[in-house]
Design an enzyme around this catalytic site. Structure first.
Site, PDB file in Angstrom:
ATOM      1  N   ARG A  61       0.840  -1.210   0.000  1.00 55.58           N
ATOM      2  CA  ARG A  61       0.000   0.000   0.000  1.00 55.58           C
ATOM      3  C   ARG A  61       0.866   1.248   0.000  1.00 55.58           C
ATOM      4  O   ARG A  61       0.537   2.258  -0.621  1.00 55.58           O
ATOM      5  CB  ARG A  61      -0.941   0.000   1.207  1.00 55.58           C
ATOM      6  CG  ARG A  61      -1.704   1.324   1.389  1.00 55.58           C
ATOM      7  CD  ARG A  61      -2.826   1.229   2.401  1.00 55.58           C
ATOM      8  NE  ARG A  61      -2.409   0.645   3.657  1.00 55.58           N
ATOM      9  CZ  ARG A  61      -1.749   1.298   4.623  1.00 55.58           C
ATOM     10  NH1 ARG A  61      -1.389   2.556   4.455  1.00 55.58           N
ATOM     11  NH2 ARG A  61      -1.437   0.680   5.748  1.00 55.58           N
ATOM     12  N   TYR A 114     -16.051  17.419 -16.742  1.00 55.26           N
ATOM     13  CA  TYR A 114     -16.613  16.070 -16.760  1.00 55.26           C
ATOM     14  C   TYR A 114     -17.657  15.971 -15.653  1.00 55.26           C
ATOM     15  O   TYR A 114     -17.431  16.421 -14.522  1.00 55.26           O
ATOM     16  CB  TYR A 114     -15.494  15.049 -16.574  1.00 55.26           C
ATOM     17  CG  TYR A 114     -15.945  13.667 -16.196  1.00 55.26           C
ATOM     18  CD1 TYR A 114     -16.817  12.952 -17.010  1.00 55.26           C
ATOM     19  CD2 TYR A 114     -15.505  13.067 -15.026  1.00 55.26           C
ATOM     20  CE1 TYR A 114     -17.240  11.673 -16.656  1.00 55.26           C
ATOM     21  CE2 TYR A 114     -15.911  11.793 -14.671  1.00 55.26           C
ATOM     22  CZ  TYR A 114     -16.782  11.105 -15.491  1.00 55.26           C
ATOM     23  OH  TYR A 114     -17.202   9.855 -15.136  1.00 55.26           O
ATOM     24  N   ASP A 187      -6.698  18.886 -15.411  1.00 50.81           N
ATOM     25  CA  ASP A 187      -6.961  17.538 -15.899  1.00 50.81           C
ATOM     26  C   ASP A 187      -6.505  17.481 -17.350  1.00 50.81           C
ATOM     27  O   ASP A 187      -7.085  18.136 -18.226  1.00 50.81           O
ATOM     28  CB  ASP A 187      -8.449  17.217 -15.777  1.00 50.81           C
ATOM     29  CG  ASP A 187      -8.778  15.770 -16.121  1.00 50.81           C
ATOM     30  OD1 ASP A 187      -8.030  15.163 -16.905  1.00 50.81           O
ATOM     31  OD2 ASP A 187      -9.800  15.257 -15.632  1.00 50.81           O
ATOM     32  N   LYS A 212      -7.709   6.138 -19.865  1.00 49.58           N
ATOM     33  CA  LYS A 212      -7.912   6.643 -21.221  1.00 49.58           C
ATOM     34  C   LYS A 212      -6.641   6.465 -22.058  1.00 49.58           C
ATOM     35  O   LYS A 212      -6.174   5.361 -22.256  1.00 49.58           O
ATOM     36  CB  LYS A 212      -8.355   8.102 -21.162  1.00 49.58           C
ATOM     37  CG  LYS A 212      -9.572   8.467 -20.301  1.00 49.58           C
ATOM     38  CD  LYS A 212     -10.610   7.454 -20.069  1.00 49.58           C
ATOM     39  CE  LYS A 212     -11.880   8.015 -19.435  1.00 49.58           C
ATOM     40  NZ  LYS A 212     -12.010   7.761 -17.994  1.00 49.58           N
TER      41      LYS A 212
END
Length: 405
Positions: A61, A114, A187, A212
């Site tokens: 982690r 978005y 972004d 993406k």
């Protein structure tokens, strides 16, 4: 002389070194171990000497060799000092916001974000955490400047936006946020670091949905943040490793590493196809508007040329018709898959009003220019003649149901 390798070279090999693996792997192995044995315990009972850059790990982690390779590559591609990989793009954006603001602060954001990001800001940060949010038309930098208050702590932009493909002037907004002492995030998902470098233009932190273009094959969900701001990086690192624990899993990190190797040639093919389709649509009698920065008709075409090195593979257009016409058009397509998401090698098409942006109330959608006949296209790397022929099928389906005069 700058001896930094070219983008294509960084994309193929940076972060993966055969010298750092036991067997000389030329690609980073998928390290699935959840914990790692340390050589010895320091006498001061400190674990600060556990350094991933020296091949030392403690708990997956906190860090993982596969993820570490990806994070180094992400930072290199964006020209940043610190890279972080997350379980999704949404997780990355949320982490950036958590690192930048606290209750009572104020955020300025693009009004054409978005839908998932907008809902996050409105519902989580404004609704639950007491962070005020102002959405502005950031195509005008003065609108951003006018929205900044004494309590503003963060400015969040997308460029290009989803789905209207609007741009904001990153350098101009960076000047505004610098003067105000406000953190500025961008972004960069729609263009990828191949076509745009927000940090070089003055942004403090850059986000990606690695799902993406960075991955490019529609088979791994992930997100990323890259920054040169050491204090912000410390906050992001704490949130990723301890506060939220929203790191990217090793197998997905491997898939993104693999995908990035072909990012440069894929982006060139995406752009070439998108420009051809944009020009085709601009000349079509059943299209009333095309939103693509590569067209001279785009209101921010000059800005695209100034701050981008390419136009990307995503566009949207306004079909001359209503919701029923849009449905007929979409139903007739074979090569374009009706699906949300963008950036894969396959071409995708969607209706924002009924899919990605459906949760936004209709009056708000329409005020943003998202009509019932606005169609978003993520152009893949298939043969352009096949894609154009498929669009012809869609338009023919609409034309065949239109009453003649």
């Amino acid at each position: 002389m700058d001896d930094t390798p070219a983008f294509e070279t960084l994309a193929v090999s940076h972060g993966e070194s055969p010298r750092e693996t036991r067997h000389g792997d030329v690609v980073s192995p998928i390290h699935l171990a959840s914990t790692y044995a340390v050589q010895e315990l320091d006498t001061d009972l400190s674990l600060e000497g556990v350094d991933p850059d020296d091949g030392q790990f403690l708990y997956s982690r906190l860090n993982n060799p596969t993820r570490h390779a990806l994070e180094r590559r992400l930072a290199a591609l964006e020209g940043g000092d610190h890279g972080f990989a997350f379980g999704s793009g949404t997780a990355a954006i949320a982490t950036a916001a958590f690192a930048a603001v606290e209750p009572g602060d104020h955020v300025v954001a693009f009004d054409d974000l978005y839908a998932g990001t907008r809902r996050m800001l409105e519902t989580l940060f404004e609704g639950n955490l007491g962070v005020a949010v102002s959405f502005v038309d950031a195509t005008d930098p003065d609108a951003v400047a006018d929205a900044i208050r004494p309590e503003t702590a963060f400015v969040w932009m997308e460029t290009p936006t989803n789905p209207r493909i609007k741009l904001c002037d990153i350098a101009a907004i960076a000047d505004i946020t610098d003067d105000a002492g406000v953190l500025f995030g961008v972004d960069n998902t729609f263009l990828s670091p191949y076509f745009q470098q927000p940090l070089a233009l003055g942004a403090d932190v850059v986000a990606h949905s690695t799902t993406k273009y960075l991955n490019g094959h529609s088979d791994a969900v992930g997100g990323a943040l890259v920054t040169n701001n050491d204090a912000l990086a410390d906050s992001v690192e704490f949130l990723q490793q301890v506060g939220l624990g929203n790191m990217l899993a090793p197998f997905d990190a491997y898939l993104v590493l693999r995908g990035i190797k072909t990012l440069a040639p894929r982006m060139r093919d995406h752009e070439a196809n998108a420009l051809a389709i944009a020009e085709y649509l601009a000349d079509h009698d059943r299209v009333t508007a095309v939103h693509y920065p590569g067209l001279d008709s785009h209101p921010q075409h000059d800005l695209a040329d100034a701050q981008q090195s390419g136009y990307g593979g995503i566009l949207s257009f306004e079909l001359d018709g209503d919701l029923a016409d849009a449905k007929r058009f979409l139903d007739a397509l074979d090569e374009f898959n009706l699906a949300v998401s963008v950036g894969g090698v396959e071409s995708l098409v969607e209706l924002p009003a009924g899919m990605t942006h459906e949760p936004i109330p209709k009056p708000d959608r329409e005020a943003m220019g998202i009509t019932d006949s606005l169609i978003r296209v993520s152009v893949g790397i298939e043969a352009i003649e096949d894609l154009i022929a498929d669009l012809d099928r869609g338009f023919e389906a609409v034309r065949s149901t239109t009453p003649t005069a």
